[in-house]
Design a protein around this motif. Structure first.
Motif, short mmCIF file in Angstrom:
data_model
loop_
_atom_site.label_atom_id
_atom_site.label_comp_id
_atom_site.label_asym_id
_atom_site.label_seq_id
_atom_site.Cartn_x
_atom_site.Cartn_y
_atom_site.Cartn_z
N ARG A 313 0.84 -1.20 0.00
CA ARG A 313 0.00 0.00 0.00
C ARG A 313 0.87 1.25 0.00
O ARG A 313 0.58 2.23 -0.69
N ALA A 314 1.96 1.24 0.77
CA ALA A 314 2.87 2.39 0.80
C ALA A 314 3.46 2.64 -0.58
O ALA A 314 3.62 3.79 -1.01
N ILE A 315 3.82 1.56 -1.29
CA ILE A 315 4.35 1.71 -2.65
C ILE A 315 3.30 2.28 -3.58
O ILE A 315 3.55 3.21 -4.35
N VAL A 316 2.09 1.72 -3.52
CA VAL A 316 1.01 2.16 -4.40
C VAL A 316 0.70 3.63 -4.18
O VAL A 316 0.50 4.40 -5.13
N GLU A 317 0.66 4.05 -2.93
CA GLU A 317 0.35 5.45 -2.63
C GLU A 317 1.41 6.40 -3.17
O GLU A 317 1.13 7.56 -3.46
N THR A 318 2.63 5.92 -3.28
CA THR A 318 3.73 6.76 -3.74
C THR A 318 3.87 6.74 -5.26
O THR A 318 4.50 7.62 -5.82
N ALA A 319 3.27 5.78 -5.92
CA ALA A 319 3.56 5.60 -7.34
C ALA A 319 2.34 5.37 -8.21
O ALA A 319 2.48 4.93 -9.34
N THR A 320 1.15 5.69 -7.73
CA THR A 320 -0.06 5.39 -8.47
C THR A 320 -0.96 6.60 -8.58
O THR A 320 -1.18 7.28 -7.59
N PRO A 321 -1.49 6.88 -9.76
CA PRO A 321 -2.44 7.98 -9.89
C PRO A 321 -3.73 7.70 -9.15
O PRO A 321 -4.13 6.56 -8.99
#
Length: 504
Positions: A313-321
């Motif tokens: 989730r931390a990755i997605v929040e940093t790299a996802t529109p």
């Protein structure tokens, strides 16, 4: 042929700004134990799901049907994710005989292509640990032939590499689609941190090593570990991914045994790991560096993405529109704001001074932050940054009507604003705290100064109130926390269940 494997998935995710590769360990994929179980929701967050098999590429034929592989294909079907099989080699000698024999090589390549096409995979990832120096030329030629055979069917070929696996020819580097860099298990780090096996400086150095060797940044995925290695002065190499003397070392286990959000720590119960802050920092760096993306080993070690402690989730929040139309940031990343509660956080880096005025007077404030994410509870620390400014904002939704006090703790200068409505124009300053040096407040130190507590504020259940926190940190580690209590009730941190991210 098992027809359950024939579901091809072509609905690849297009909204990700970077590639997010998640490895799923075949041996453990269908374990039902809660300390390992893989959540199906993870397939909807990664761009590429890689099933890691212990069966070698030299043995890969249409007879390959591990039960867990069948389950992987069934559970990932129609999830909008590219599905890739990662395979190693049966043994170094077997692989050497294969790549040096033209007839055996041609037969093997034909079998691989037939298998990949027949089961609906999107590609092959090879993890050979470790070729000898004299193997690399034959291995490079084998890979280029395999890649050429896969391309008419639109299939990808990629490798898992580490710094001691770098003998590919320049032609092979150009031909293959991408490379997953295993930037972990580096116990003798270049930043002299000993057994901390995947520090930020080591990750940067590992990627730079391959760039210096001629690998294009846009073909490199930065590997991020979702597990810890045991820190033991007597045994630098000792590590158990799932169990160590009865204690799991997966990130998931750390979270289930620790009541605090494992965000700012990096050592827990003798294990060094990457927490939320480190994972976000590495992901942000991968984006800024122009890398292809990030790679995760491995998905079973994480919490479900619905949990606010999840590293994925931390990755997605940093790299996802934001699928509802997020705003593009200066470095080209629009960030996902979750639906599960929390507040929007904008951060400006390299801002001199320690007063909130130094932040709000920036020409880039408030429209163009360097970084956008989400905080879940109204408490956060930034142990890896200095001289930054933060704006945390969104909506407060109380679950009970009544009169409330608010409390503010933080270092340097911080301010808490609240509106009587959900309109940002109605906000008013509730609390302003300014401390530094020896006078700086400790985390959750609520009662040192009278001005840390607000006047009584009346809140109504069912209403939504705009809330905003401004924080300017100078040369020291930054932290900030907001608590509240209803008259007669206990003081507690303002939690995620009462918060909603800001949306224009």
């Amino acid at each position: 042929m098992n027809n359950s494997l024939s579901l091809s998935n072509n609905r690849h995710l297009t909204e990700r700004k970077i590639q997010i590769v998640g490895y799923y360990h075949g041996r453990n994929f269908d374990l039902k134990a809660p300390e390992y179980a893989v959540a199906d929701s993870s397939f909807e967050q990664v761009t590429d799901a890689m099933y890691w098999s212990e069966i070698g590429v030299d043995k890969l034929t249409e007879e390959f049907y591990e039960d867990t592989f069948i389950s992987f294909m069934e559970r990932s079907a129609e999830k909008g994710v590219r599905r890739v099989l990662c395979t190693g080699v049966s043994s170094g000698e077997v692989m050497r005989d294969l790549i040096r024999n033209p007839e055996a090589r041609a037969k093997n390549i034909k079998e691989i292509v037939q298998f990949v096409v027949s089961v609906g995979l999107d590609g092959i990832n090879i993890d050979w640990e470790y070729p000898n120096p004299e193997d690399w030329l034959d291995y490079s030629n084998y890979l280029m032939e395999l890649n050429a055979a896969l391309k008419p069917s639109g299939k990808t070929l990629s490798l898992a590499l580490s710094e001691n696996l770098d003998g590919l020819s320049s032609d092979a580097i150009e031909a293959l689609d991408y490379f997953n860099i295993m930037a972990y298990d580096m116990m003798w780090g270049k930043d002299a941190r000993g057994e901390r096996h995947s520090t930020f400086p080591d990750s940067v150095d590992s990627i730079q090593y391959f760039i210096d060797k001629g690998y294009p940044p846009e073909k490199l995925n930065l590997g991020i570990p979702f597990y810890g290695r045991f820190v033991n002065e007597k045994s630098l190499s000792h590590s158990i991914w799932l169990f160590h003397d009865g204690n799991e070392s997966s990130y998931k286990t750390f979270c289930t045994t620790c009541s605090q959000l494992l965000s700012c720590q990096d050592i827990y119960e003798g294990f060094y790991y990457n927490g939320i802050d480190m994972v976000k920092r590495k992901t942000r760096w991968a984006v800024d560096k122009g890398l292809r993306g990030v790679m995760i080993w491995e998905m079973g070690f994480d919490l479900p993405v619905e949990d606010n402690r999840s590293l994925l989730r931390a990755i997605v929040e940093t790299a996802t529109p934001d699928r509802e139309g997020g705003r593009e940031l200066p470095h080209g990343v629009t960030l996902f704001l979750p639906q599960l509660g929390g507040l929007t956080m904008d951060l400006w880096r390299n801002v001199p001074g320690s007063a909130v005025a130094d932040l709000v007077e920036l020409s880039a404030y408030p429209e163009t932050p360097d970084y956008r994410s989400c905080v879940y509870n109204l408490e956060t620390r930034y142990g890896w940054d200095r001289n930054y400014g933060v704006r945390i904002y969104g909506y407060l939704q109380p679950k009970e009507s009544g009169l409330y006090y608010f409390w503010l703790a933080g270092n340097d200068n911080c301010e808490l604003y609240l509106s009587e409505t959900d309109n940002t124009e109605d906000k008013r300053l509730l609390i302003s705290v300014e401390t530094s040096g020896e006078d700086a407040l400790r985390n959750r130190e609520w009662d040192r100064y009278p001005n840390q507590r607000s006047v009584l504020v009346e809140l109504q259940v069912g209403c939504r109130y705009y809330i905003e926190v401004l924080h300017k940190a100078g040369e020291e580690n930054g932290y900030i926390a907001v608590a509240w209590n209803k008259t007669g009730g206990d003081r507690e941190i303002v939690m995620q269940s009462n918060l909603t991210p800001y949306r224009t």
